[in-house]
Design a protein around this motif. Sequence first.
Motif, short mmCIF file in Angstrom:
data_model
loop_
_atom_site.label_atom_id
_atom_site.label_comp_id
_atom_site.label_asym_id
_atom_site.label_seq_id
_atom_site.Cartn_x
_atom_site.Cartn_y
_atom_site.Cartn_z
N GLN A 1 41.07 44.95 30.90
CA GLN A 1 39.77 44.92 31.58
C GLN A 1 39.89 45.42 33.01
N GLN A 2 40.95 45.03 33.69
CA GLN A 2 41.15 45.49 35.06
C GLN A 2 41.43 46.99 35.10
N ALA A 3 42.15 47.50 34.11
CA ALA A 3 42.38 48.94 34.05
C ALA A 3 41.07 49.69 33.86
N ALA A 4 40.18 49.14 33.03
CA ALA A 4 38.87 49.76 32.84
C ALA A 4 38.07 49.75 34.14
N LEU A 5 38.14 48.65 34.88
CA LEU A 5 37.44 48.58 36.16
C LEU A 5 38.00 49.59 37.16
N PRO B 1 51.28 35.80 36.65
CA PRO B 1 50.99 36.62 37.83
C PRO B 1 49.54 37.09 37.90
N LEU B 2 48.97 37.48 36.77
CA LEU B 2 47.59 37.96 36.78
C LEU B 2 46.61 36.82 36.97
N ALA C 1 37.75 34.62 34.49
CA ALA C 1 39.16 34.89 34.76
C ALA C 1 39.31 35.96 35.83
N GLN C 2 38.48 37.00 35.77
CA GLN C 2 38.59 38.06 36.78
C GLN C 2 38.14 37.56 38.15
N LEU C 3 37.19 36.65 38.19
CA LEU C 3 36.81 36.05 39.47
C LEU C 3 37.99 35.32 40.10
N ALA C 4 38.84 34.74 39.25
CA ALA C 4 39.96 33.94 39.75
C ALA C 4 41.26 34.72 39.86
N SER C 5 41.27 35.98 39.44
CA SER C 5 42.51 36.76 39.40
C SER C 5 42.72 37.54 40.70
N PRO C 6 43.80 37.28 41.42
CA PRO C 6 44.08 38.09 42.62
C PRO C 6 44.19 39.57 42.32
N ALA C 7 44.64 39.91 41.10
CA ALA C 7 44.81 41.32 40.75
C ALA C 7 43.48 42.05 40.61
#
Length: 521
Positions: free
Chosen positions: A188-192, A308-309, A223-229
């Motif tokens: 999901q982060q790669a897509a963003l 880590p993520l 999860a993405q709200l809470a992910s530093p990555a």
Amino acid sequence: MSMHRVLTTLGCALTAVLATAWSAAPPTQPAGQGAATTVRVHDGLVRGAAHDGYRTFEGIPYAAAPVGRLRWAPPRRVTPWAGVRDATRSASACPQPAGEVPGGSTDEDCLHLNVTTPDGAGPARPRPVIVWLHGGGFTTGAGRSYDAHRMATRGDVVVVTVNYRLGALGFFARSGLPGSGTFGLADQQAALRWVRAGIGAFGGDPHNVTLAGESAGGYSVCAQLASPAATGLFDRAIIESGPCTGRSDRPFAPSSVPLSAARTAGTDLAAKVGCGSARSALACLRRVAVSRLLAVQDTDQHPAHTTPLLPSDPAAAITAGRFHRVPVLIGNTHDEGNGWAAGIVQAGYPVTPDTWPDVAASFFPFLGQAKAIVHEYPVHRADGGPVFGAVIGDANFACPTARTGRLLAAHVPVWRYEFADEHAPPLTSGTPPFPLGAPHASELPYLFDLGSRPRDLTAAQHRLADTMIDYWARFARSADPNAPSSPHWSRRTVLSLAPDRIVPTRTVQTRHHCTFWNTLG
């Protein structure tokens, strides 16, 4: 079979039944080959399809195929292609059992996204972007299931729907394996990142990206709200029926599990496919056929925290105020749990005054909770399914959503809703044992054409759908859903969304017994 196991099984069964809504019609066909358009993205040229007022670009790879040594590896950059890539047809869904995707999928080359953009956009007026993460319990679903042309054209936004790795292929964990338990979230982060870099070619504003999702997609947004990555990857968030603060002692919680639990599940998976005693279990696992992995994977899948993520459980992170400071639109449906309760009743587990104490004890076995639940939610008649549905919905969706909204609102602007159309078009085939009201996922046909099939809406429901799209799109545009053309949405109340009755309400806590659930040990 224990009732808790029945619930897990029926959760998957419900997903399969919901497939009738997603896959009932073939994908939308382009208006004609002559109308197709060609756009350059950073990895090459893509040729999309022109429709009446909008264009679609389907099956664009945002990461390399996670096959061979890239199975259970963080997403890698796509190899640029020569020539023009056909983007007029959807690509494969990520591997999953049959259900939403007819016949399922075993194709690991699935890290693709789809773009729907209105006609008439130019670089001088880039449009807001909504990136949609599909639901499906982290085991099923596909971006292609969500035809976004109504949202794109009415809302004047660019919509991106995303595939991400699912099930054991998305959330497998093993000691020493980088990315363990979070491969789907990394996708999901790669897509963003792809959207930030390339959505301008489709008329989208890379500096105005809203991350949105429903159910597992909503939990993913948490999860993405809470992910530093995920820092800097999105500017707003929409969370539908995926509250961030679920508890581990509730049937449908948690939305993530500790890495230690994910590693235990990974060890079990290796043993089931005959790789447990191999010299290199990981190399052995990477040779196992996808169909075999799908056959033995747990039906219940969650991302792993203490990684880590995802350093901490999103519930804990949000409770502590450790999340990205972006405006949030969050809500749930009025009758979230009725679909599961109906499935349990139809499976031969009626809820009656006599059976209710045992049913409650099966789902809430901790610290004598069942007795308190039976007292708070009495069953007086033989058709107690709706009572059970209320317990599931209140405990796992309505009250955690209310709590999440309060926690977020202490730091960022938050708009809260409850979808309450008790006559929403059914997403399941057959006749349920009791009226389902507005169950889990019932708001989706008001935003998307699922499986490219328009829902059978009344005139009043069409007006509600238009108003909801207006709210969602204005939030994506300016972080405020309000406009003079729609009923006012106050941040101090929950907006109840029903045909011809869009009104603020302050009774959500009472109606869903939230004081009870918040104090239950």
